[in-house]
Design a protein around this motif. Structure first.
Motif, PDB file in Angstrom:
ATOM      1  N   PHE A   7       0.851  -1.180   0.000  1.00  0.00           N
ATOM      2  CA  PHE A   7       0.000   0.000   0.000  1.00  0.00           C
ATOM      3  C   PHE A   7       0.889   1.232   0.000  1.00  0.00           C
ATOM      4  O   PHE A   7       1.891   1.293   0.704  1.00  0.00           O
ATOM      5  CB  PHE A   7      -0.882  -0.007   1.260  1.00  0.00           C
ATOM      6  N   MET A   8       0.520   2.204  -0.809  1.00  0.00           N
ATOM      7  CA  MET A   8       1.280   3.454  -0.792  1.00  0.00           C
ATOM      8  C   MET A   8       0.643   4.422   0.199  1.00  0.00           C
ATOM      9  O   MET A   8      -0.479   4.876   0.005  1.00  0.00           O
ATOM     10  CB  MET A   8       1.333   4.107  -2.166  1.00  0.00           C
ATOM     11  N   PHE A   9       1.365   4.701   1.244  1.00  0.00           N
ATOM     12  CA  PHE A   9       0.916   5.654   2.250  1.00  0.00           C
ATOM     13  C   PHE A   9       1.404   7.047   1.862  1.00  0.00           C
ATOM     14  O   PHE A   9       2.176   7.212   0.919  1.00  0.00           O
ATOM     15  CB  PHE A   9       1.479   5.264   3.624  1.00  0.00           C
ATOM     16  N   THR A  27       3.715   9.951   1.693  1.00  0.00           N
ATOM     17  CA  THR A  27       5.172   9.859   1.704  1.00  0.00           C
ATOM     18  C   THR A  27       5.779  11.248   1.557  1.00  0.00           C
ATOM     19  O   THR A  27       5.291  12.062   0.767  1.00  0.00           O
ATOM     20  CB  THR A  27       5.652   8.981   0.526  1.00  0.00           C
ATOM     21  N   TRP A  62      -0.235   8.071  10.221  1.00  0.00           N
ATOM     22  CA  TRP A  62      -0.327   7.403  11.511  1.00  0.00           C
ATOM     23  C   TRP A  62      -0.547   5.902  11.366  1.00  0.00           C
ATOM     24  O   TRP A  62      -0.289   5.129  12.288  1.00  0.00           O
ATOM     25  CB  TRP A  62      -1.422   8.020  12.372  1.00  0.00           C
ATOM     26  N   ARG A  63      -1.031   5.472  10.200  1.00  0.00           N
ATOM     27  CA  ARG A  63      -1.270   4.040  10.017  1.00  0.00           C
ATOM     28  C   ARG A  63       0.021   3.238  10.032  1.00  0.00           C
ATOM     29  O   ARG A  63       0.008   2.024  10.210  1.00  0.00           O
ATOM     30  CB  ARG A  63      -2.031   3.798   8.709  1.00  0.00           C
ATOM     31  N   PHE A  89     -12.425   1.086  15.153  1.00  0.00           N
ATOM     32  CA  PHE A  89     -11.180   1.113  15.918  1.00  0.00           C
ATOM     33  C   PHE A  89     -11.155   2.283  16.906  1.00  0.00           C
ATOM     34  O   PHE A  89     -10.375   2.281  17.858  1.00  0.00           O
ATOM     35  CB  PHE A  89      -9.974   1.168  14.982  1.00  0.00           C
ATOM     36  N   SER A  95       2.448   3.909  12.168  1.00  0.00           N
ATOM     37  CA  SER A  95       3.038   4.020  13.498  1.00  0.00           C
ATOM     38  C   SER A  95       2.815   2.737  14.299  1.00  0.00           C
ATOM     39  O   SER A  95       1.748   2.135  14.270  1.00  0.00           O
ATOM     40  CB  SER A  95       2.420   5.207  14.235  1.00  0.00           C
ATOM     41  N   GLU A  96       3.830   2.343  15.034  1.00  0.00           N
ATOM     42  CA  GLU A  96       3.730   1.136  15.856  1.00  0.00           C
ATOM     43  C   GLU A  96       2.839   1.360  17.068  1.00  0.00           C
ATOM     44  O   GLU A  96       2.198   0.446  17.563  1.00  0.00           O
ATOM     45  CB  GLU A  96       5.126   0.711  16.318  1.00  0.00           C
ATOM     46  N   HIS A  97       2.847   2.580  17.558  1.00  0.00           N
ATOM     47  CA  HIS A  97       2.090   2.857  18.774  1.00  0.00           C
ATOM     48  C   HIS A  97       1.140   4.020  18.531  1.00  0.00           C
ATOM     49  O   HIS A  97       1.577   5.164  18.381  1.00  0.00           O
ATOM     50  CB  HIS A  97       3.043   3.181  19.926  1.00  0.00           C
ATOM     51  N   THR A  98      -0.127   3.714  18.467  1.00  0.00           N
ATOM     52  CA  THR A  98      -1.118   4.770  18.274  1.00  0.00           C
ATOM     53  C   THR A  98      -2.083   4.729  19.449  1.00  0.00           C
ATOM     54  O   THR A  98      -2.783   3.743  19.653  1.00  0.00           O
ATOM     55  CB  THR A  98      -1.896   4.562  16.961  1.00  0.00           C
TER      56      THR A  98
END
Lengths: 83, 295
Positions: free
Chosen positions: B165-167, B169, B220-221, B277, B223-226
């Motif tokens: 997926f292209m986030f 950038t 933010w998708r 979510f 990110s490891e910690h949201t």
């Protein structure tokens, strides 16, 4: 840069021609999930998904495991699209 | 017998489960069609006898192609898929409420339409250009203090190969150097907004819910910690978001904004945007509001 052929002809502007790799393809990332994905199954009778928790199947809307799963882990990388 | 609510989605739509359970608790009959098993039954339509549904919740509809199809198989898939896409419009009777209305939802998927509408009603919109020319993108970024980001115009999800997926950038020299790759498609190039936090405002009819998250990255998708927290937006922002949804002809949207510490910036409006979510952990009332719209 030469492109790599990948599944499906949708990505091809000209069948049979070599085209450059798109920037979308080049910048796309394969995302790793940050949490363990719960085991789920769809129950056609109730019309809802079930989640396996401690050996029991729980309706997804009652599942605590699913509630703790990040959004990024339970969807395909984008919001639902309708059609 | 009262007409049921039709839910068009897929088997992994856990958010739909929550709304369906609420409808059942209210005694509202539902029918769920999943994209994975379309067609699930015989269908019919005539101008004088259209299918009757109380409302339609359009989450996801058309099935995806399987990987590894031959050209002939893919050709057939696309033709059949087109028939089902147009068939959906046969449900668009005046007595059926849609979440969201079918034609408006298709139009509202276009990010250029979203940005234009948002700017027109008074939301703050980052300077934006849509281009396939890296020289245009470079010139655009050069006049903005914090540079620019690049994002897709349509979803950049590679469903049939590696699910990449292209986030969003950052527009770096390395990204700009790929001239041949740029020419393959138009993309959104947008002024980079230094963010204090990302905000998602969820509009469901008149119901407004919002949550914010602080991360360090452009998306933010990734990110490891949201850690999202429920917030109350100002009346000005709430009214603008409601107006945006109305102007787009929708009744529901998940609107993404950036709070830079001083101003709020509109990024996009997801007409079928995710809510569970946030709704479940923060108890925002979105699933209840959707059920109310549908019942």
């Amino acid at each position: 840069m030469t492109m790599s052929w990948f599944d499906g002809m949708l990505a091809r502007r000209y069948i049979g021609e070599i085209m450059s790799e798109s920037l979308v393809r080049r910048l796309a990332l394969v995302r790793r999930t940050a949490s363990t994905h719960p085991v789920t199954r769809y129950d056609a009778v109730t019309g809802m998904s079930m989640v396996l928790e401690e050996g029991r199947w729980i309706p997804s809307h009652e599942s605590q495991v699913l509630a703790e799963t990040k959004k990024a882990d339970i969807e395909k990388g984008e919001d639902q699209k309708g059609s | 017998v009262s007409a049921p609510v039709l839910i068009l989605t897929n088997e992994r739509d856990f958010a739909a489960d929550g709304v369906i359970s609420r409808l059942h608790n209210r005694g509202v009959p539902t029918v769920r069609w999943n994209a994975e098993t379309l067609p699930i039954s015989s269908v019919f339509w005539s101008p004088v006898d259209p299918p009757q549904f109380r409302s339609v919740w359009l989450r996801d509809y058309l099935p995806g192609a399987s990987a590894g199809l031959t050209v002939a198989e893919l050709d057939e898939y696309l033709v059949v898929r087109a028939q089902w896409r147009d068939w959906l419009a046969t449900l668009d009777s005046v007595s059926t409420r849609w979440v969201n209305p079918i034609w408006s939802s298709r139009r509202a998927e276009n990010k250029a339409v979203q940005l234009t509408t948002a700017a027109r009603i008074g939301l703050r919109v980052p300077a934006t250009t849509i281009t396939n020319d890296p020289d245009v993108a470079r010139s655009f970024a050069a006049v903005h203090l914090h540079g620019a980001v690049v994002k897709t115009l349509a979803p950049g999800y590679f469903a049939y190969s590696d699910q990449a997926f292209m986030f969003t950038t950052e527009l770096t020299d390395e990204v700009l150097s790929a001239k041949g790759a740029w020419l393959q498609q138009p993309l959104i190039v947008q002024r980079r907004i230094p963010r204090a936090r990302d905000v998602r405002v969820i509009i469901t009819g008149d119901h407004v819910a919002a949550a914010a998250v602080t991360t360090g990255g452009q998306d933010w998708r990734l990110s490891e910690h949201t850690l999202w927290t429920a917030i109350t937006v100002s009346d000005v922002i709430a009214d603008l978001c409601r107006e945006l949804v109305r102007e787009l002809g929708l009744v529901y949207a998940a609107i993404d904004l950036i709070d830079d510490g001083h101003d709020w910036w509109f990024l996009e409006a997801n007409q079928a945007g995710e809510f569970q979510f946030l709704d479940r952990p923060l108890d925002l009332g979105v699933a209840d509001a959707i059920a109310t719209l549908l019942q």
